[in-house]
Design an enzyme around this catalytic site. Structure first.
Site, PDB file in Angstrom:
ATOM      1  N   HIS A 162     -37.674 -85.681 -51.354  1.00 27.02           N
ATOM      2  CA  HIS A 162     -37.371 -86.270 -52.177  1.00 27.02           C
ATOM      3  C   HIS A 162     -36.367 -88.201 -51.148  1.00 27.02           C
ATOM      4  CE1 HIS A 162     -38.806 -84.251 -55.826  1.00 27.02           C
ATOM      5  NE2 HIS A 162     -37.666 -82.713 -55.393  1.00 27.02           N
ATOM      6  N   GLU A 166     -10.707 -85.363 -29.726  1.00 24.94           N
ATOM      7  CA  GLU A 166     -10.563 -85.332 -31.368  1.00 24.94           C
ATOM      8  C   GLU A 166      -9.949 -83.358 -31.288  1.00 24.94           C
ATOM      9  OE1 GLU A 166     -12.737 -86.337 -29.646  1.00 24.94           O
ATOM     10  OE2 GLU A 166     -14.471 -87.715 -30.319  1.00 24.94           O
ATOM     11  N   LYS A 169     -16.429 -92.160 -24.436  1.00 22.54           N
ATOM     12  CA  LYS A 169     -14.786 -91.743 -24.144  1.00 22.54           C
ATOM     13  C   LYS A 169     -13.675 -92.450 -23.382  1.00 22.54           C
ATOM     14  CE  LYS A 169     -16.539 -86.651 -23.959  1.00 22.54           C
ATOM     15  NZ  LYS A 169     -16.377 -85.414 -23.447  1.00 22.54           N
ATOM     16  N   GLY A 214     -21.034 -75.666 -23.551  1.00 16.49           N
ATOM     17  CA  GLY A 214     -20.652 -76.509 -24.452  1.00 16.49           C
ATOM     18  C   GLY A 214     -21.298 -76.101 -26.132  1.00 16.49           C
ATOM     19  N   ARG A 215     -22.689 -76.335 -25.809  1.00 22.32           N
ATOM     20  CA  ARG A 215     -23.455 -76.555 -26.928  1.00 22.32           C
ATOM     21  C   ARG A 215     -24.607 -74.858 -26.146  1.00 22.32           C
ATOM     22  NH1 ARG A 215     -24.497 -80.254 -23.426  1.00 22.32           N
ATOM     23  NH2 ARG A 215     -25.846 -80.514 -22.044  1.00 22.32           N
ATOM     24  N   GLU A 275     -28.956 -83.386 -26.161  1.00 24.50           N
ATOM     25  CA  GLU A 275     -27.379 -83.714 -25.189  1.00 24.50           C
ATOM     26  C   GLU A 275     -28.091 -82.668 -23.686  1.00 24.50           C
ATOM     27  OE1 GLU A 275     -22.718 -83.634 -25.245  1.00 24.50           O
ATOM     28  OE2 GLU A 275     -23.766 -82.236 -25.389  1.00 24.50           O
ATOM     29  N   LYS A 289     -13.537 -76.120 -25.007  1.00 20.98           N
ATOM     30  CA  LYS A 289     -13.965 -75.356 -23.454  1.00 20.98           C
ATOM     31  C   LYS A 289     -12.579 -76.349 -22.537  1.00 20.98           C
ATOM     32  CE  LYS A 289     -17.085 -75.383 -19.973  1.00 20.98           C
ATOM     33  NZ  LYS A 289     -19.138 -75.864 -20.297  1.00 20.98           N
TER      34      LYS A 289
HETATM   35  O1  F6P Z   1     -19.534 -84.470 -26.328  1.00 17.02           O
HETATM   36  C1  F6P Z   1     -19.023 -83.999 -25.038  1.00 17.02           C
HETATM   37  C2  F6P Z   1     -18.542 -82.732 -24.935  1.00 17.02           C
HETATM   38  O2  F6P Z   1     -18.353 -82.048 -23.385  1.00 17.02           O
HETATM   39  C3  F6P Z   1     -19.638 -81.402 -25.544  1.00 17.02           C
HETATM   40  O3  F6P Z   1     -20.763 -81.322 -24.861  1.00 17.02           O
HETATM   41  C4  F6P Z   1     -19.026 -80.495 -25.812  1.00 17.02           C
HETATM   42  O4  F6P Z   1     -19.426 -79.094 -27.343  1.00 17.02           O
HETATM   43  C5  F6P Z   1     -18.034 -81.410 -26.562  1.00 17.02           C
HETATM   44  O5  F6P Z   1     -17.872 -82.461 -25.931  1.00 17.02           O
HETATM   45  C6  F6P Z   1     -16.330 -80.444 -27.067  1.00 17.02           C
HETATM   46  O6  F6P Z   1     -16.247 -80.132 -25.857  1.00 17.02           O
HETATM   47  P1  F6P Z   1     -14.827 -79.593 -25.689  1.00 17.02           P
HETATM   48  O7  F6P Z   1     -14.839 -77.960 -26.216  1.00 17.02           O
HETATM   49  O8  F6P Z   1     -14.330 -79.704 -24.087  1.00 17.02           O
HETATM   50  O9  F6P Z   1     -14.052 -80.316 -26.539  1.00 17.02           O
END
Ligand code: F6P
Length: 537
Positions: free
Chosen positions: A376, A204, A500, A259-260, A345, A198
């Protein structure tokens, strides 16, 4: 927000019902199962094994009405700025066409994007859009994290068939092993990447995107042709362009989609590429059907509202410590991972919208895995440990064209665990069992199980795109209703930002060895150990 007079009434009800026997309620309340079963869009929620009776249920429903939950839902779906710390709406429902008439301009953008997505998917499936060598794509890798990964990963797993249109893969962790293992058996010439972020700033995802691009080049895709192998989904079109992704390969997201809550947006491209446009459309339709149910159904029959009331009741009034999600379907093995982000979250907060402290528990600690595997492992603690928990047991009535005997065993396990959570094993039964084993009566408590664990059973007609869409939408609305009852903002996530910021500082220290003295003694020692193992100086 829950009125304080309603909170007092519910506290009184909870004191009365905390130790009630759910089995007795089931025996004594005529029509309890039918009265406490809620239906919507191919789902049914059986709440008859929860610690509520008619009076408590009536008080919960009137608390929902007094807290203005129906209005809160209208505010959500019509685009009111519910996310006040980020000053934006949370319009994920519009992505499936709900309340489109109320937000015509935004919906035009949604529909335009859906058309572009459909076109891109059909061009790839038909072989009009191929890899640089002219070969058709066979594999698609979704690169993203959090909401840009968990939803599509969960849905793709749930829809997995022997004959996907494209095989879907997911890379999320910045640990290089994630990418290395996923790409190990793939051919760059026939692999498409979708970079989902987003913000297009997530460390990452950008690291994995760079490494995946290098993997394409090392595998023979010329730098100049990389564009044929990469799509992106983001609100940050400029950053995507700087990364080298052309406007035509970019699909927009909007700041008004959290995002979620984004699986319904172009973040879901991997689903459509994996299983076809029709499947993605059915997923949206299933969610929309659940939205319509939520919008039109009074609180006493409203499925996601009831889920929220039960979560409030268990977490805040009965003080359950944790909530376990147990899908009896291997296809839904990633459901708990997805719901962890959605629930924790969103509602893992400690202040109200006005910044006042909340001292009651907000989101439950949520976890779980596909049944029967957990049986199990951690079910031992559920049955005989001393943690108070609530649970959702989820199972599909039909399971596709599978071995009926195995499917019957799976369902028997789901029902057996639900019943075991209910009845446990009494001291008398435990004594009899100990005696049958030739053990002294003092050892009988080892066999006792309190039972009486409150839980719901969610039955899906089968695992289809539509019922999955409805299930996810039900949990989304449950989460929002809970936030409305608590008076908190379900749509920001400031708690994840601190890590972060510190992560950036420490990365530089690991690289240069500088500023170790600014760290606490423990972190400095660990950083020094890492540098000792990874650097020559
Ligand atoms: O970890 C926080 C967060 O902002 C989430 O809310 C989001 O889904 C995720 O990181 C990934 O963010 P992006 O889509 O901006 O890479």
């Amino acid at each position: 927000m829950l009125k304080s007079s309603d909170a007092d009434t519910l506290s009184t009800q909870a004191s009365r019902l905390r130790d009630v026997s759910i089995s007795d309620l089931l025996s004594n309340e005529a029509n309890r199962v039918s009265e406490l079963t809620f239906r919507a869009a191919g789902l049914s929620l059986d709440a008859s094994k929860q610690k509520i009776d008619r009076a408590a249920c009536r008080d919960l429903v009137s608390a929902a009405t007094n807290a203005g939950l129906p209005d809160a839902f209208e505010r959500l779906v019509t685009g009111v700025e519910v996310n006040i710390t980020e000053q934006r709406a949370a319009l994920h429902t519009l992505l499936r066409g709900t309340a489109a008439a109320e937000c015509p301009d935004l919906y035009n953008e949604v529909s335009e994007t859906l058309s572009r997505m459909q076109c891109a998917v059909e061009n790839i499936h038909s072989g009009t859009h191929t890899g640089a060598s002219g070969q058709v794509f066979t594999d698609v890798i979704n690169i993203g994290i959090g909401g840009s990964d968990l939803g599509p990963r969960m849905i793709c797993r749930a829809l997995d068939t022997d004959t996907p249109r494209l095989r879907s893969h997911f890379i999320s962790n910045v640990d290089p092993h994630d990418l290395d293992v996923v790409t190990r058996d793939l051919d760059p010439a026939t692999t498409l990447l979708i970079i989902c972020s987003k913000t297009f700033t997530t460390e990452e995802t950008l690291t994995n995107a760079q490494r995946a691009r290098a993997w394409l080049v090392a595998g023979g895709v010329a730098e100049a042709n990389i564009g044929q192998h990469v799509l992106a989904v983001t609100t940050n079109l400029d950053a995507a362009a700087t990364f080298g992704i052309s406007e035509t390969a970019c699909f927009p997201m909007w700041d008004w989609v959290g995002g979620r809550y984004s699986v319904w947006s172009a973040i879901g491209l991997v689903i459509a590429l994996g299983y076809g446009w029709q499947v993605f459309a059915e997923l949206l339709d299933g969610a929309k059907a659940l939205d319509e149910h939520t919008r039109e159904t009074p609180p006493d029959q409203n499925l996601p509202m009831m889920m929220a009331l039960l979560e409030l009741w268990n977490t805040r009034f009965l003080n359950t410590e944790t909530h376990v999600v147990l899908p009896y379907s291997q296809r839904m093995e990633y459901l708990a991972d997805f719901l962890q982000q959605l629930t924790m979250e969103s509602n893992g907060k400690r202040v109200t919208l006005t910044g006042a402290p909340i001292t009651d528990a907000t989101a439950p600690v949520l976890w779980g895995s596909a049944g029967t595997i957990g049986q199990h492992s951690y079910y031992q603690l559920l049955h005989q440990g001393n943690r108070a928990f609530s649970a959702d047991i989820i199972f599909p009535l039909t399971n596709g064209n599978v071995d009926l005997d195995a499917h019957r065993k799976l369902a028997a396990n789901a029902l057996a665990q639900s019943r075991a959570f209910l009845i446990g094993r009494t001291p008398q039964e435990s004594k009899t069992l100990a005696a049958a084993k030739g053990l002294a009566p003092e050892l009988a408590p080892h066999f006792e199980m309190s039972g009486n664990h409150p839980h719901s059973t969610i039955v899906m007609e089968s695992v289809t795109p539509a019922t999955l869409g409805a299930l996810v939408a039900a949990y989304e609305h449950k989460t929002y209703f809970l936030s409305a009852l608590m008076g908190l903002n379900a749509f920001d996530q400031w708690g994840v930002e601190l890590g972060k910021v510190i992560g950036k500082q420490i990365r530089s220290t690991l690289e240069t060895g500088e500023a170790l003295g600014e760290l606490d003694a423990s972190t400095a020692t660990l950083a020094t150990a890492w540098r000792g193992a990874n650097t020559d100086d």
